[in-house]
Motif scaffolding. Sequence first.
Motif, PDB file in Angstrom:
ATOM      1  N   PRO A  68     -77.385 -22.218  -5.768  1.00 23.72           N
ATOM      2  CA  PRO A  68     -78.028 -23.293  -5.002  1.00 23.72           C
ATOM      3  C   PRO A  68     -79.351 -22.890  -4.334  1.00 23.72           C
ATOM      4  O   PRO A  68     -80.297 -23.671  -4.316  1.00 23.72           O
ATOM      5  CB  PRO A  68     -76.967 -23.668  -3.960  1.00 23.72           C
ATOM      6  N   ARG A  69     -79.428 -21.680  -3.816  1.00 27.71           N
ATOM      7  CA  ARG A  69     -80.677 -21.246  -3.159  1.00 27.71           C
ATOM      8  C   ARG A  69     -81.841 -21.243  -4.148  1.00 27.71           C
ATOM      9  O   ARG A  69     -82.940 -21.710  -3.837  1.00 27.71           O
ATOM     10  CB  ARG A  69     -80.491 -19.858  -2.547  1.00 27.71           C
ATOM     11  N   ASN A  70     -81.637 -20.709  -5.337  1.00 25.58           N
ATOM     12  CA  ASN A  70     -82.702 -20.683  -6.338  1.00 25.58           C
ATOM     13  C   ASN A  70     -83.061 -22.098  -6.799  1.00 25.58           C
ATOM     14  O   ASN A  70     -84.238 -22.409  -7.012  1.00 25.58           O
ATOM     15  CB  ASN A  70     -82.301 -19.831  -7.539  1.00 25.58           C
ATOM     16  N   LEU A  71     -82.061 -22.954  -6.941  1.00 23.00           N
ATOM     17  CA  LEU A  71     -82.332 -24.340  -7.317  1.00 23.00           C
ATOM     18  C   LEU A  71     -83.183 -25.026  -6.237  1.00 23.00           C
ATOM     19  O   LEU A  71     -84.102 -25.786  -6.561  1.00 23.00           O
ATOM     20  CB  LEU A  71     -81.031 -25.106  -7.542  1.00 23.00           C
ATOM     21  N   ALA A  72     -82.874 -24.740  -4.977  1.00 23.78           N
ATOM     22  CA  ALA A  72     -83.650 -25.331  -3.873  1.00 23.78           C
ATOM     23  C   ALA A  72     -85.099 -24.854  -3.906  1.00 23.78           C
ATOM     24  O   ALA A  72     -86.023 -25.641  -3.689  1.00 23.78           O
ATOM     25  CB  ALA A  72     -83.003 -24.985  -2.537  1.00 23.78           C
ATOM     26  N   ILE A  73     -85.303 -23.576  -4.202  1.00 21.19           N
ATOM     27  CA  ILE A  73     -86.665 -23.034  -4.279  1.00 21.19           C
ATOM     28  C   ILE A  73     -87.452 -23.708  -5.395  1.00 21.19           C
ATOM     29  O   ILE A  73     -88.618 -24.066  -5.236  1.00 21.19           O
ATOM     30  CB  ILE A  73     -86.630 -21.504  -4.477  1.00 21.19           C
ATOM     31  N   VAL A  74     -86.805 -23.900  -6.543  1.00 20.88           N
ATOM     32  CA  VAL A  74     -87.483 -24.481  -7.702  1.00 20.88           C
ATOM     33  C   VAL A  74     -87.689 -25.990  -7.550  1.00 20.88           C
ATOM     34  O   VAL A  74     -88.785 -26.502  -7.800  1.00 20.88           O
ATOM     35  CB  VAL A  74     -86.689 -24.182  -8.998  1.00 20.88           C
ATOM     36  N   PHE A  75     -86.642 -26.711  -7.141  1.00 19.45           N
ATOM     37  CA  PHE A  75     -86.715 -28.170  -7.112  1.00 19.45           C
ATOM     38  C   PHE A  75     -87.174 -28.751  -5.778  1.00 19.45           C
ATOM     39  O   PHE A  75     -87.662 -29.877  -5.730  1.00 19.45           O
ATOM     40  CB  PHE A  75     -85.354 -28.778  -7.489  1.00 19.45           C
ATOM     41  N   GLY A  76     -87.003 -28.010  -4.696  1.00 15.77           N
ATOM     42  CA  GLY A  76     -87.360 -28.517  -3.371  1.00 15.77           C
ATOM     43  C   GLY A  76     -88.762 -29.086  -3.267  1.00 15.77           C
ATOM     44  O   GLY A  76     -88.940 -30.251  -2.859  1.00 15.77           O
ATOM     45  N   PRO A  77     -89.788 -28.330  -3.645  1.00 15.68           N
ATOM     46  CA  PRO A  77     -91.154 -28.861  -3.524  1.00 15.68           C
ATOM     47  C   PRO A  77     -91.411 -30.100  -4.375  1.00 15.68           C
ATOM     48  O   PRO A  77     -92.242 -30.937  -4.034  1.00 15.68           O
ATOM     49  CB  PRO A  77     -92.031 -27.699  -3.997  1.00 15.68           C
ATOM     50  N   THR A  78     -90.688 -30.247  -5.475  1.00 10.53           N
ATOM     51  CA  THR A  78     -90.868 -31.414  -6.333  1.00 10.53           C
ATOM     52  C   THR A  78     -90.142 -32.631  -5.763  1.00 10.53           C
ATOM     53  O   THR A  78     -90.672 -33.742  -5.768  1.00 10.53           O
ATOM     54  CB  THR A  78     -90.325 -31.122  -7.742  1.00 10.53           C
TER      55      THR A  78
END
Length: 83
Positions: free
Chosen positions: A61-71
Amino acid sequence: SLTDKYADFIDANRKEDPVERLKTLKRLIHDLPEHHYETLKFLSAHLKTVAENSEKNKMEPRNLAIVFGPTLVRTSDDNMTHM
């Protein structure tokens, strides 16, 4: 407007009380226009599947948040420093 909804989500996420925060976020999600709600539901289910396979794909989840969060969560003026 969607800008108002954005601000409502940001305000809800800042609530100190986790029960109140969750209750407010649930209400806001259910108040979304149907096509937005269905898109969010589909995307959430997909990201859950990706996270469940994190031992293979390294996308917890942390990596997904880093990748998708800004989008997914942008400021109205699209300023990266405000994120």
